[in-house]
Scaffold this motif. Structure first.
Motif, PDB file in Angstrom:
ATOM      1  N   PRO A 180     -76.959 118.081  31.698  1.00 30.83           N
ATOM      2  CA  PRO A 180     -78.188 118.717  30.988  1.00 30.83           C
ATOM      3  C   PRO A 180     -78.154 118.212  29.543  1.00 30.83           C
ATOM      4  CG  PRO A 180     -77.465 120.400  32.430  1.00 30.83           C
ATOM      5  CD  PRO A 180     -76.353 119.065  32.551  1.00 30.83           C
ATOM      6  N   ASP A 181     -77.107 118.205  28.983  1.00 33.95           N
ATOM      7  CA  ASP A 181     -77.073 117.698  27.525  1.00 33.95           C
ATOM      8  C   ASP A 181     -77.380 116.257  27.212  1.00 33.95           C
ATOM      9  OD1 ASP A 181     -74.615 116.835  28.282  1.00 33.95           O
ATOM     10  OD2 ASP A 181     -73.466 117.725  26.794  1.00 33.95           O
ATOM     11  N   GLY A 182     -77.405 115.451  28.151  1.00 35.54           N
ATOM     12  CA  GLY A 182     -77.851 114.105  28.300  1.00 35.54           C
ATOM     13  C   GLY A 182     -76.342 113.079  28.306  1.00 35.54           C
ATOM     14  N   SER A 183     -75.152 114.007  28.342  1.00 34.41           N
ATOM     15  CA  SER A 183     -74.047 113.063  28.212  1.00 34.41           C
ATOM     16  C   SER A 183     -73.977 112.675  29.970  1.00 34.41           C
ATOM     17  CB  SER A 183     -72.884 113.948  27.950  1.00 34.41           C
ATOM     18  OG  SER A 183     -72.630 115.115  28.714  1.00 34.41           O
ATOM     19  N   GLU A 184     -73.120 111.724  30.031  1.00 24.42           N
ATOM     20  CA  GLU A 184     -72.862 110.939  31.419  1.00 24.42           C
ATOM     21  C   GLU A 184     -71.985 111.736  32.157  1.00 24.42           C
ATOM     22  OE1 GLU A 184     -71.606 107.044  30.245  1.00 24.42           O
ATOM     23  OE2 GLU A 184     -73.492 106.653  29.460  1.00 24.42           O
ATOM     24  N   ALA A 185     -72.314 112.117  33.393  1.00 27.33           N
ATOM     25  CA  ALA A 185     -71.420 112.735  34.308  1.00 27.33           C
ATOM     26  C   ALA A 185     -70.227 111.677  34.821  1.00 27.33           C
ATOM     27  CB  ALA A 185     -72.140 113.232  35.682  1.00 27.33           C
ATOM     28  N   GLN A 186     -69.300 112.349  35.358  1.00 23.08           N
ATOM     29  CA  GLN A 186     -67.952 111.650  35.630  1.00 23.08           C
ATOM     30  C   GLN A 186     -68.423 110.564  36.972  1.00 23.08           C
ATOM     31  OE1 GLN A 186     -64.373 113.402  35.566  1.00 23.08           O
ATOM     32  NE2 GLN A 186     -63.580 112.333  37.228  1.00 23.08           N
ATOM     33  N   GLU A 187     -68.300 109.570  36.934  1.00 24.33           N
ATOM     34  CA  GLU A 187     -68.449 108.636  38.087  1.00 24.33           C
ATOM     35  C   GLU A 187     -67.533 108.213  39.109  1.00 24.33           C
ATOM     36  OE1 GLU A 187     -69.312 104.631  36.748  1.00 24.33           O
ATOM     37  OE2 GLU A 187     -70.281 103.909  38.422  1.00 24.33           O
ATOM     38  N   LEU A 188     -67.959 108.328  40.447  1.00 24.47           N
ATOM     39  CA  LEU A 188     -67.042 108.185  41.487  1.00 24.47           C
ATOM     40  C   LEU A 188     -67.503 107.061  42.309  1.00 24.47           C
ATOM     41  CD1 LEU A 188     -64.631 109.095  43.451  1.00 24.47           C
ATOM     42  CD2 LEU A 188     -66.209 110.447  44.643  1.00 24.47           C
ATOM     43  N   MET A 189     -66.494 105.795  42.027  1.00 25.56           N
ATOM     44  CA  MET A 189     -67.096 104.514  42.951  1.00 25.56           C
ATOM     45  C   MET A 189     -65.966 104.596  44.099  1.00 25.56           C
ATOM     46  SD  MET A 189     -67.070 101.953  39.599  1.00 25.56           S
ATOM     47  CE  MET A 189     -65.394 102.157  39.223  1.00 25.56           C
ATOM     48  N   ILE A 190     -66.752 104.330  45.367  1.00 22.24           N
ATOM     49  CA  ILE A 190     -65.830 104.102  46.711  1.00 22.24           C
ATOM     50  C   ILE A 190     -66.276 102.952  47.042  1.00 22.24           C
ATOM     51  CG2 ILE A 190     -65.496 105.273  48.545  1.00 22.24           C
ATOM     52  CD1 ILE A 190     -66.758 107.669  47.259  1.00 22.24           C
ATOM     53  N   ILE A 191     -65.182 102.030  47.511  1.00 18.54           N
ATOM     54  CA  ILE A 191     -65.406 100.952  48.093  1.00 18.54           C
ATOM     55  C   ILE A 191     -65.403 101.207  49.778  1.00 18.54           C
ATOM     56  CG2 ILE A 191     -64.357  98.737  48.669  1.00 18.54           C
ATOM     57  CD1 ILE A 191     -62.809  99.116  45.984  1.00 18.54           C
ATOM     58  N   GLY A 192     -66.535 100.872  50.442  1.00 16.62           N
ATOM     59  CA  GLY A 192     -66.631 101.009  51.675  1.00 16.62           C
ATOM     60  C   GLY A 192     -67.723 101.765  52.011  1.00 16.62           C
TER      61      GLY A 192
END
Length: 246
Positions: A180-192
């Motif tokens: 909500p404050d415009g900052s980036e959420a933590q990303e989860l990258m999954i292979i498959g």
């Protein structure tokens, strides 16, 4: 594209994203690269920024209003200075490209000059919805304490080919969630593959007018939530240089 793997034996790698945000990667115990693709042949990851259209916008010819008017009387800033017009050049998709930093509403398409390796095209990209997941959804990835206290959000987005290039087997990723404050959420990258948030390379014969759906996983603490998303693939950049949907 979410790069993820659901093999029997899984491990998590924790690294730092370009701006310092924590990124989690779930993958197999083999030597698969985090750039592996779901479907052959894999698309080469973009290594250079796509150049913006450089064809100067030509001024429409002004019909003569008097047979005696000299040709030099026709004013043209471009002709006198040797520079192109300042208005954005139309993209090959028929519209105007989204500007860096531009914000769209959820569901509103943005025209993007898309590049994947040597493949270049034009797409209409839109974030169609943001779905709140269940922390238990992540149990199969065996990330343990790395995702403790985090809630997964599934950012669903739509890709439509509006150009003339076949974009088969390329991947439209570089989608991140926004808090909500415009900052980036933590990303989860999954292979498959991940049933809760399926994503893959674009299918064979992805030509003009074809549409595909994709999904990206974002993580947020229970005290907040993911309310928007941004695209920072070439020619855009993270932060103020990305385009976003809220």
């Amino acid at each position: 594209m979410n790069r993820l793997s659901t093999g029997r034996s899984m491990r998590a790698l924790v690294g730092l994203a370009a701006v310092g945000a924590l990124t989690l990667t779930a993958c197999n115990d083999d030597n698969s690269s985090d750039s592996a693709k779901n479907t052959p042949p894999p698309a080469a990851a973009p290594t250079t920024s796509a150049a913006a259209p450089t064809t100067p916008a030509t001024s429409p010819t002004t019909p003569a209003t008097s047979p005696t008017a000299p040709a030099a009387a026709s004013p043209s800033a471009s002709a006198s200075t040797g520079t192109s017009a300042s208005a954005p050049a139309p993209a090959t998709g028929g519209g105007t490209d989204a500007a860096p930093g531009q914000t769209f509403k959820i569901g509103q398409p943005a025209q993007v000059q898309f590049t994947s390796g040597s493949t270049k095209g034009v797409i209409a990209l839109s974030v169609s919805s943001i779905e709140t997941g269940d922390p238990a959804d992540l149990d199969a990835l065996k990330l343990g304490d790395k995702v403790k206290g985090l809630v997964p959000y599934y950012v669903h987005y739509t890709i439509t080919n509006t150009g003339t290039t076949d974009l088969a087997y390329t991947s439209v990723d570089h989608i991140k969630g926004l808090l909500p404050d415009g900052s980036e959420a933590q990303e989860l990258m999954i292979i498959g593959s991940f049933a809760k948030c399926p994503s893959s390379s674009l299918p064979k014969g992805f030509t003009n007018g074809k549409t595909a759906q994709a999904c990206a996983v974002a993580l947020a603490p229970t005290a907040t939530k993911v309310t928007g998303a941004e695209y920072w693939g070439s020619p855009y950049t993270l932060g103020k240089g990305a385009i976003s949907w809220k």
